[in-house]
Scaffold this motif. Structure first.
Motif, PDB file in Angstrom:
ATOM      1  N   ARG A  58      14.256   3.367 -14.437  1.00 31.82           N
ATOM      2  CA  ARG A  58      13.411   4.366 -13.765  1.00 31.82           C
ATOM      3  C   ARG A  58      13.958   4.794 -12.419  1.00 31.82           C
ATOM      4  NH1 ARG A  58       9.033   1.419 -12.503  1.00 31.82           N
ATOM      5  NH2 ARG A  58       8.192   3.310 -11.536  1.00 31.82           N
ATOM      6  N   GLY A  59      14.711   3.920 -11.744  1.00 32.32           N
ATOM      7  CA  GLY A  59      15.234   4.275 -10.438  1.00 32.32           C
ATOM      8  C   GLY A  59      15.937   3.108  -9.784  1.00 32.32           C
ATOM      9  N   TRP A  60      16.433   3.351  -8.572  1.00 35.64           N
ATOM     10  CA  TRP A  60      17.214   2.355  -7.812  1.00 35.64           C
ATOM     11  C   TRP A  60      16.443   1.965  -6.569  1.00 35.64           C
ATOM     12  CZ3 TRP A  60      19.265   2.071  -2.890  1.00 35.64           C
ATOM     13  CH2 TRP A  60      20.305   1.147  -2.679  1.00 35.64           C
ATOM     14  N   ILE A  61      16.503   0.660  -6.255  1.00 33.72           N
ATOM     15  CA  ILE A  61      15.915   0.163  -5.009  1.00 33.72           C
ATOM     16  C   ILE A  61      16.934  -0.736  -4.312  1.00 33.72           C
ATOM     17  CG2 ILE A  61      13.501   0.321  -5.731  1.00 33.72           C
ATOM     18  CD1 ILE A  61      13.598  -2.653  -6.423  1.00 33.72           C
ATOM     19  N   ALA A  62      16.839  -0.799  -2.996  1.00 38.33           N
ATOM     20  CA  ALA A  62      17.791  -1.606  -2.226  1.00 38.33           C
ATOM     21  C   ALA A  62      17.409  -3.080  -2.197  1.00 38.33           C
ATOM     22  CB  ALA A  62      17.891  -1.067  -0.803  1.00 38.33           C
ATOM     23  N   SER A  63      16.098  -3.378  -2.317  1.00 38.11           N
ATOM     24  CA  SER A  63      15.617  -4.759  -2.210  1.00 38.11           C
ATOM     25  C   SER A  63      14.663  -5.070  -3.355  1.00 38.11           C
ATOM     26  CB  SER A  63      14.905  -4.959  -0.873  1.00 38.11           C
ATOM     27  OG  SER A  63      14.229  -6.210  -0.832  1.00 38.11           O
ATOM     28  N   PRO A  64      14.662  -6.327  -3.817  1.00 38.76           N
ATOM     29  CA  PRO A  64      13.744  -6.703  -4.905  1.00 38.76           C
ATOM     30  C   PRO A  64      12.312  -6.905  -4.438  1.00 38.76           C
ATOM     31  CG  PRO A  64      15.041  -8.598  -4.237  1.00 38.76           C
ATOM     32  CD  PRO A  64      15.578  -7.433  -3.457  1.00 38.76           C
ATOM     33  N   ASP A  65      12.078  -6.740  -3.141  1.00 41.89           N
ATOM     34  CA  ASP A  65      10.719  -6.910  -2.609  1.00 41.89           C
ATOM     35  C   ASP A  65       9.916  -5.623  -2.812  1.00 41.89           C
ATOM     36  OD1 ASP A  65      11.513  -9.432  -1.726  1.00 41.89           O
ATOM     37  OD2 ASP A  65      12.237  -8.604   0.187  1.00 41.89           O
ATOM     38  N   ASN A  66       8.663  -5.797  -3.163  1.00 38.87           N
ATOM     39  CA  ASN A  66       7.740  -4.665  -3.313  1.00 38.87           C
ATOM     40  C   ASN A  66       8.270  -3.615  -4.291  1.00 38.87           C
ATOM     41  OD1 ASN A  66       5.981  -5.789  -1.327  1.00 38.87           O
ATOM     42  ND2 ASN A  66       7.293  -4.907   0.287  1.00 38.87           N
ATOM     43  N   VAL A  67       8.529  -4.061  -5.507  1.00 39.36           N
ATOM     44  CA  VAL A  67       9.006  -3.143  -6.551  1.00 39.36           C
ATOM     45  C   VAL A  67       7.874  -2.202  -6.943  1.00 39.36           C
ATOM     46  CG1 VAL A  67       9.967  -2.967  -8.867  1.00 39.36           C
ATOM     47  CG2 VAL A  67      10.597  -4.893  -7.392  1.00 39.36           C
ATOM     48  N   PRO A  68       8.109  -0.879  -6.926  1.00 38.93           N
ATOM     49  CA  PRO A  68       7.045   0.070  -7.297  1.00 38.93           C
ATOM     50  C   PRO A  68       6.583  -0.159  -8.729  1.00 38.93           C
ATOM     51  CG  PRO A  68       8.871   1.189  -6.217  1.00 38.93           C
ATOM     52  CD  PRO A  68       9.349  -0.195  -6.509  1.00 38.93           C
ATOM     53  N   ALA A  69       5.296  -0.047  -8.935  1.00 40.30           N
ATOM     54  CA  ALA A  69       4.737  -0.216 -10.277  1.00 40.30           C
ATOM     55  C   ALA A  69       5.033   1.016 -11.116  1.00 40.30           C
ATOM     56  CB  ALA A  69       3.236  -0.451 -10.194  1.00 40.30           C
ATOM     57  N   ALA A  70       5.124   0.803 -12.422  1.00 42.60           N
ATOM     58  CA  ALA A  70       5.374   1.922 -13.331  1.00 42.60           C
ATOM     59  C   ALA A  70       4.144   2.804 -13.411  1.00 42.60           C
ATOM     60  CB  ALA A  70       5.722   1.390 -14.716  1.00 42.60           C
ATOM     61  N   PRO A  71       4.341   4.095 -13.557  1.00 43.25           N
ATOM     62  CA  PRO A  71       3.188   4.996 -13.694  1.00 43.25           C
ATOM     63  C   PRO A  71       2.431   4.708 -14.976  1.00 43.25           C
ATOM     64  CG  PRO A  71       5.233   6.159 -14.142  1.00 43.25           C
ATOM     65  CD  PRO A  71       5.615   4.814 -13.608  1.00 43.25           C
ATOM     66  N   THR A  72       1.148   4.933 -14.942  1.00 42.55           N
ATOM     67  CA  THR A  72       0.302   4.669 -16.112  1.00 42.55           C
ATOM     68  C   THR A  72      -0.049   5.970 -16.820  1.00 42.55           C
ATOM     69  OG1 THR A  72      -1.686   4.761 -14.740  1.00 42.55           O
ATOM     70  CG2 THR A  72      -0.656   2.603 -15.060  1.00 42.55           C
ATOM     71  N   GLY A  73      -0.606   5.812 -18.016  1.00 40.39           N
ATOM     72  CA  GLY A  73      -1.029   6.971 -18.776  1.00 40.39           C
ATOM     73  C   GLY A  73       0.102   7.588 -19.572  1.00 40.39           C
ATOM     74  N   SER A  74      -0.193   8.697 -20.213  1.00 36.90           N
ATOM     75  CA  SER A  74       0.789   9.388 -21.048  1.00 36.90           C
ATOM     76  C   SER A  74       1.855  10.041 -20.167  1.00 36.90           C
ATOM     77  CB  SER A  74       0.088  10.439 -21.902  1.00 36.90           C
ATOM     78  OG  SER A  74       1.028  11.129 -22.698  1.00 36.90           O
ATOM     79  N   ILE A  75       3.122   9.806 -20.539  1.00 41.56           N
ATOM     80  CA  ILE A  75       4.248  10.290 -19.753  1.00 41.56           C
ATOM     81  C   ILE A  75       5.161  11.134 -20.630  1.00 41.56           C
ATOM     82  CG2 ILE A  75       6.280   9.630 -18.406  1.00 41.56           C
ATOM     83  CD1 ILE A  75       3.719   8.926 -16.990  1.00 41.56           C
ATOM     84  N   ASP A  76       5.583  12.276 -20.088  1.00 45.50           N
ATOM     85  CA  ASP A  76       6.644  13.078 -20.705  1.00 45.50           C
ATOM     86  C   ASP A  76       7.941  12.726 -19.978  1.00 45.50           C
ATOM     87  OD1 ASP A  76       5.175  14.641 -22.644  1.00 45.50           O
ATOM     88  OD2 ASP A  76       4.247  15.642 -20.923  1.00 45.50           O
TER      89      ASP A  76
END
Length: 275
Positions: free
Chosen positions: A125-143
């Motif tokens: 889904r994407g790149w992050i610099a640190s493993p802390d506070n990883v964004p949650a995946a979006p919910t619901g129907s996704i295109d």
């Protein structure tokens, strides 16, 4: 030996050997041309968005003609199935890919003991610099729209923290998540929920979009085909060599027969002289 070589039967054998050698040379050229062929689709194909359901089926290996293809799929992320892949470069910096299982709507359900009704494809889904506070995946129907790439080979690394895997391997993820998984993964470009961007392309996602391009094999050479090409050249030379050996053996047999006849004549003359 020349007189032996120009006998009709050996001339015919030479013609046959040359025909066989020519066939081998043609096969050598074919193998050499195969070594330079590209087995990936051209950009005008990979950059045209295709439905995931048409491009690849669950349980099928990814072939070169669909690797790097931009695909679209409809479904939902499973927040419980999310992992990090470390040591990923982005703009010269080392960080992590956030990989989440995406349940594909309408995906064929496989049969078998290990098959599940749920069919997912891993999505970077994407790149992050640190493993802390990883964004949650979006919910619901996704295109979802993204570039589909071949699964990486699994690599055992026991020193990784929980929730991290060393390589983005579909086979490994299938075992970790206990779910039927595509043999490929998708690098996300856009993730739309009700027409709104909720993925890395959104400034509020906390993720940086991953930069990848279609697989480039323009400068790659298939060395196995090169080896086969050389083999056919050797076979061509061997066909002519066999002809030469047969002629040489015939010549030697003829010489041995003449020597035996000469030896018999000498013996007769010696017996006459003794008598």
């Amino acid at each position: 030996m020349l007189k032996t070589a120009v006998k009709p039967k050996w001339i015919a054998a030479l013609v046959f050997a040359l025909v066989v050698a020519s066939v081998f040379v043609i096969l050598s050229q074919w193998q050499f041309s195969r070594s330079l062929e590209k087995d990936v689709a051209p950009p005008e194909v990979t950059e045209k968005v295709q439905p995931l359901l048409d491009a690849l089926k669950p349980g099928e290996p990814m072939m070169g003609d669909v690797e790097g293809q931009i695909v679209t799929a409809k479904g939902a992320f499973d927040p419980a199935k999310q992992l990090l892949v470390p040591s990923r470069l982005q703009d010269g910096n080392t960080g992590y890919w956030v990989v989440t299982a995406f349940e594909v709507d309408g995906a064929p359900v496989l049969s078998g003991v290990a098959a599940t009704k749920e069919v997912v494809i891993p999505v970077a889904r994407g790149w992050i610099a640190s493993p802390d506070n990883v964004p949650a995946a979006p919910t619901g129907s996704i295109d979802l729209v993204g570039r589909m790439l071949n699964s990486e080979g699994p690599e055992l690394n026991k020193n990784l923290p929980a929730g991290q895997i060393s390589m983005l391997s579909s086979a490994e993820l299938s075992n970790i998540w206990n779910v039927t998984t595509y043999s490929a993964f998708i690098v996300s470009h856009t993730e739309l929920a009700d027409g709104h961007e909720v993925g890395a392309a959104s400034t509020s996602s906390g993720l940086i979009p991953i930069t990848v391009t279609a697989t480039d094999q323009n400068n790659k050479v298939n060395w196995l085909n090169i080896f086969y090409s050389l083999e056919w050249v050797l076979f061509a030379g061997f066909a002519v060599f066999v002809w030469w050996r047969l002629v040489a053996d015939d010549y030697r047999r003829a010489q041995d027969e003449l020597f035996d006849l000469a030896g018999d004549d000498d013996s007769v003359e010696e017996d006459d002289a003794n008598n």
